[in-house]
Design a protein around this motif. Structure first.
Motif, PDB file in Angstrom:
ATOM      1  N   SER A 656      27.695  37.842  30.051  1.00 21.71           N
ATOM      2  CA  SER A 656      27.157  38.374  30.645  1.00 21.71           C
ATOM      3  C   SER A 656      28.177  39.162  31.959  1.00 21.71           C
ATOM      4  O   SER A 656      28.653  40.469  31.522  1.00 21.71           O
ATOM      5  N   LEU A 657      28.719  38.361  32.691  1.00 26.71           N
ATOM      6  CA  LEU A 657      28.948  38.663  33.773  1.00 26.71           C
ATOM      7  C   LEU A 657      31.335  38.601  33.529  1.00 26.71           C
ATOM      8  O   LEU A 657      31.054  39.719  34.136  1.00 26.71           O
ATOM      9  N   ALA A 658      31.275  38.545  32.147  1.00 24.44           N
ATOM     10  CA  ALA A 658      32.220  38.767  31.970  1.00 24.44           C
ATOM     11  C   ALA A 658      32.773  39.964  31.290  1.00 24.44           C
ATOM     12  O   ALA A 658      33.260  41.053  31.963  1.00 24.44           O
ATOM     13  N   VAL A 659      31.325  41.009  30.696  1.00 21.74           N
ATOM     14  CA  VAL A 659      31.265  41.716  30.284  1.00 21.74           C
ATOM     15  C   VAL A 659      31.283  42.777  31.334  1.00 21.74           C
ATOM     16  O   VAL A 659      31.969  44.365  31.251  1.00 21.74           O
ATOM     17  N   ASP A 660      30.893  42.501  32.686  1.00 19.18           N
ATOM     18  CA  ASP A 660      30.268  43.181  33.493  1.00 19.18           C
ATOM     19  C   ASP A 660      31.886  43.855  34.547  1.00 19.18           C
ATOM     20  O   ASP A 660      31.891  44.514  34.461  1.00 19.18           O
ATOM     21  N   ASN A 661      33.063  42.841  34.798  1.00 16.86           N
ATOM     22  CA  ASN A 661      33.708  42.160  35.189  1.00 16.86           C
ATOM     23  C   ASN A 661      34.761  43.823  34.157  1.00 16.86           C
ATOM     24  O   ASN A 661      35.478  44.032  35.193  1.00 16.86           O
ATOM     25  N   LEU A 662      35.115  43.183  33.106  1.00 16.68           N
ATOM     26  CA  LEU A 662      35.701  43.380  32.554  1.00 16.68           C
ATOM     27  C   LEU A 662      35.756  45.300  32.232  1.00 16.68           C
ATOM     28  O   LEU A 662      36.574  45.759  32.874  1.00 16.68           O
ATOM     29  N   LYS A 663      34.527  45.440  32.567  1.00 18.29           N
ATOM     30  CA  LYS A 663      33.811  46.649  32.064  1.00 18.29           C
ATOM     31  C   LYS A 663      34.200  47.987  33.337  1.00 18.29           C
ATOM     32  O   LYS A 663      35.100  48.554  33.809  1.00 18.29           O
ATOM     33  N   GLN A 664      34.252  46.616  34.763  1.00 18.85           N
ATOM     34  CA  GLN A 664      34.422  47.686  35.894  1.00 18.85           C
ATOM     35  C   GLN A 664      36.396  47.755  36.400  1.00 18.85           C
ATOM     36  O   GLN A 664      36.461  48.690  37.219  1.00 18.85           O
ATOM     37  N   ALA A 665      36.551  46.610  35.445  1.00 16.11           N
ATOM     38  CA  ALA A 665      38.424  47.126  35.680  1.00 16.11           C
ATOM     39  C   ALA A 665      38.712  48.460  35.105  1.00 16.11           C
ATOM     40  O   ALA A 665      39.526  48.617  34.756  1.00 16.11           O
ATOM     41  N   ALA A 666      37.921  48.211  33.323  1.00 12.88           N
ATOM     42  CA  ALA A 666      38.707  49.456  32.817  1.00 12.88           C
ATOM     43  C   ALA A 666      38.323  50.586  33.441  1.00 12.88           C
ATOM     44  O   ALA A 666      39.058  51.224  33.308  1.00 12.88           O
TER      45      ALA A 666
END
Length: 755
Positions: A656-666
């Motif tokens: 969940s934390l991984a997805v949140d941060n990868l989304k922010q990067a994009a």
């Protein structure tokens, strides 16, 4: 003789006697010592861009309104006022709170003037508000914010941060004989100069020997005691038969352009050596070549590049033209009206004719500079001309989106229109038939495969300027093949140091043994920048090298590390040192370097991402996460930190934390295809629709067939009706066997569903 003149002579005589007996060779003596003998030059210099480059904040030099003036920006009032003879400003400081700061120095004067505050630690910082010194009818006589998007204290160009630091960013160009004197341990400056502005010795070099020469003229000494050759490169031009442009009778050695380039260039300072005495720009500076994001792919200026990189592209530079052919070096003004400048060499009966410029005589379109030196506005009000003297190419503009000079005047038209016009005017033009480097540069910048051959051709084509050849070599780094090896190997042996530097960059495409063979000789190059960059290119091979080869590398590598010490006031320098330590598996030293970089420049993202990577290598994933979280706080706008943190959370199995941060990067870096791609992979099992959208975005942004392949593969697994359409699109950019494989997989899945 007047009393004043007599006094000047007595002072000069006493000064000369003093210096003839007490000054050592090549000392700086200050502009004031030049006045009495060089009154005409001094008079021309007064009020020039050089004299006004920097001064103490006094009534004589301050142009802005400090009579209790105010400027409201984003709803907050900033005040400009005086305390006696001092100039003050009330603005938000490093903590975001409003405080009073004394203005100590002025910076330039037209079309804008900036102001600087000096802090107790020796830092001199440019405030964000500048005075528009143009006439009121031109929109001037007002305060304005130079960097309206840099209002957060963590941003590099916030006024108290490194992006607005005079000691590092400005002093070398705006003052004379600057010694930065940064102390990394105390994080303080004791910067000094001999003249506050660009004085005589900025260009002529230290003047003590000249003063000695004035008393001992019987002693023959070149250049009257100065060491620099500043005369024009061409003393006589001739008109040859069947030519419409004058040709140099001979091109003599001149260091004039080297002198001007020290300030009129986009570069990184790497030492305080005299590059003019060394006769190579790379003794003191590392020049930025013709690359994104500084230049458009056709070589036109995009960011502020300050002339030299453009000038090196031009036929003028190759044919002996130097700065003083157009500009008076003392007044900094043009030596004649601009409509006459080009006609010094370009014959008017050919070029000042409608058959050439295709416009009405005396119109804007008939002026050479409007077509060949288009202006770009920087700092909101400062128009600067492109010194590449490019031939207008609306056909390239139409294809690549580069600036179309024609549209500077014809704002209601487009490049389709201007391209047709040029074709009608010059149907037999050989220029349009030439293979221009811009299309290849653009393709390489977008990551298209199969450009190595074309880049190699550009790099080895002597018809191109050396700076373009060097920039082609730069772009070869991601494209390893035989063409790359040949071009890099030849570039590494070239007499021009910029081409050698380009070859070093391009050598990243070569395997270890090949890179050593080609680049190792440059570790003993005569130019500092070449030696240092060669060391940087080879040090990643550290554990592949024999002890003898390591010893051969070490002196140049030490010079590279000394350059980082020289720039220890910037986070990138410590980051660079940390990377070298990582290559050498000296992880303790690398960790220290990265942490020092964070202290020096807390918002420099690479220090965090590289330290996190160092911890990852040592299987310390929790420490990696903590460093990246700290990086997010220090540099919240940086997408690379979010991306790396997302990967760290994946390793920690915190999806969940991984997805949140990868989304922010994009989100923060919408033009980074890799971020969209990895984010899509992370949410594929969670939100397949969003995964498809992100894969499509990745392909649209980067044009990488791998991303489109991943989209097609996902749609096949999802039994999407869009799979066929995706495969058809993919067939345009990948081999047939790849397409057939996907079609076969799709047919198998459809068969299973039907059964």
């Amino acid at each position: 003789m007047s009393d004043f003149s007599a006094l000047c002579c007595k002072l000069l005589l006493g000064f000369c006697v003093f210096y003839s007996t007490n000054i050592k060779a090549a000392d700086f003596v200050g502009t004031k010592q030049c006045i009495s003998c060089h009154q005409n030059q001094f008079s021309a210099w007064q009020g020039s861009d050089h004299e006004m480059s920097m001064n103490h904040a006094t009534d004589e030099y301050v142009l802005g309104n400090f009579e209790d003036a105010s400027f409201v920006f984003r709803g907050k009032e900033n005040r400009f006022f005086k305390k006696g003879e001092q100039f003050w400003v009330n603005i938000a400081g490093p903590d975001g709170k409003f405080n009073d700061y004394q203005i100590k120095y002025t910076f330039a004067y037209h079309p804008l003037q900036q102001y600087m505050v000096e802090f107790d630690d020796g830092r001199v910082q440019l405030i964000p508000f500048a005075w528009d010194s143009r006439k009121q009818e031109e929109g001037g006589q007002r305060w304005f914010d130079l960097y309206p998007d840099q209002t957060e204290t963590h941003q590099e160009f916030y006024w108290t941060n490194t992006g607005q630091n005079w000691n590092y960013m400005c002093s070398d160009c705006h003052s004379t004989n600057v010694a930065k004197n940064f102390n990394a341990k105390s994080n303080t400056y004791k910067t000094t100069f001999s003249d506050i502005n660009v004085g005589c010795e900025s260009c002529h070099g230290p003047g003590s020997n000249h003063i000695t020469w004035t008393k001992q003229k019987s002693i023959k000494k070149a250049h009257a005691g100065f060491e620099r050759e500043l005369s024009k490169a061409v003393s006589h031009w001739r008109l040859e038969a069947n030519k419409a442009t004058l040709t140099a009778e001979s091109i003599n050695p001149s260091q004039q352009t080297l002198v001007c380039a020290q300030c009129h260039s986009r570069r990184v300072q790497i030492s305080e050596k005299d590059h003019v005495k060394g006769n190579n720009f790379g003794e003191r500076y590392l020049l930025s070549r013709i690359n994104n994001p500084l230049y458009y792919p056709d070589g036109q200026i995009y960011d502020e590049t300050f002339v030299y990189g453009s000038f090196l592209q031009s036929k003028m530079e190759r044919n002996g033209v130097v700065c003083s052919n157009c500009h008076d070096p003392h007044s900094t003004k043009l030596i004649m009206p601009k409509e006459q400048l080009c006609l010094q060499c370009h014959q008017s009966d050919t070029y000042a004719q409608k058959t050439h410029h295709q416009h009405l005589d005396n119109s804007a379109g008939a002026q050479c500079v409007n077509c060949h030196m288009p202006e770009t506005t920087y700092m909101q009000v400062d128009e600067r001309a492109d010194h590449g003297w490019h031939i207008p190419r609306p056909d390239i503009a139409k294809q690549l989106g580069t600036p179309d000079t024609c549209l500077s005047c014809h704002e209601d038209k487009n490049s389709e229109w201007s391209s047709k016009k040029v074709e009608q005017w010059f149907p037999q033009s050989s220029t349009r038939a030439e293979r221009h480097f811009s299309r290849v540069f653009s393709a390489a910048d977008q990551g298209y495969a199969n450009v190595a051959s074309a880049l190699s051709h550009i790099a080895q084509n002597e018809a191109n300027s050396n700076i373009i050849r060097a920039s082609a070599l730069d772009r070869l780094a991601p494209f390893p093949d035989n063409n790359t090896i040949i071009a890099v190997a030849r570039g590494a042996k070239h007499s021009d140091s910029n081409i050698r530097l380009g070859a070093i960059s391009g050598s990243a495409a070569l395997n270890g043994a090949e890179r050593w063979r080609v680049i190792a000789p440059l570790l003993k190059d005569e130019v500092l920048a070449v030696r240092a960059q060669a060391a940087l290119a080879i040090v990643p091979l550290w554990f592949e090298l024999s002890e003898d080869n390591k010893n051969y590398l070490t002196p140049a590598l030490n010079e590279y590390m000394q350059i980082q010490d020289f720039n220890a006031d910037r986070g990138y320098a410590h980051n660079n040192q940390g990377n070298v330590f990582v290559y050498q598996a000296n992880y303790q030293a690398a960790e220290k370097a990265y942490k020092t970089g964070m202290k020096i420049e807390p918002y420099f993202a690479n220090s965090y991402t590289n330290l996190a990577e160092l911890y990852r290598r040592q299987q310390q994933n929790n420490q990696s996460i903590e460093v990246l979280k700290a990086g997010q706080k220090a540099s919240p706008e940086n997408a690379s930190i979010d991306y790396q943190l997302g990967l760290a959370y994946i390793r920690a199995k915190q999806t969940s934390l991984a997805v949140d941060n990868l989304k922010q990067a994009a989100i923060k870096a919408p033009n980074n295809a890799q971020y969209h791609y990895v984010y899509a992979l992370s949410i594929e099992s969670i939100n397949s629709n969003e995964a498809q959208q992100s894969l499509n975005k990745a392909y649209q942004v980067g044009g990488n067939p791998q991303h489109l392949y991943a989209l097609c593969e996902l749609q096949i697994r999802l039994n999407s009706f869009q799979a066929n359409q995706c495969i058809n699109e993919l067939s345009q950019v990948v081999p047939e066997n790849v397409v057939q494989q996907l079609k076969s997989t799709l047919q198998q899945r459809q068969s299973v569903i039907q059964n």
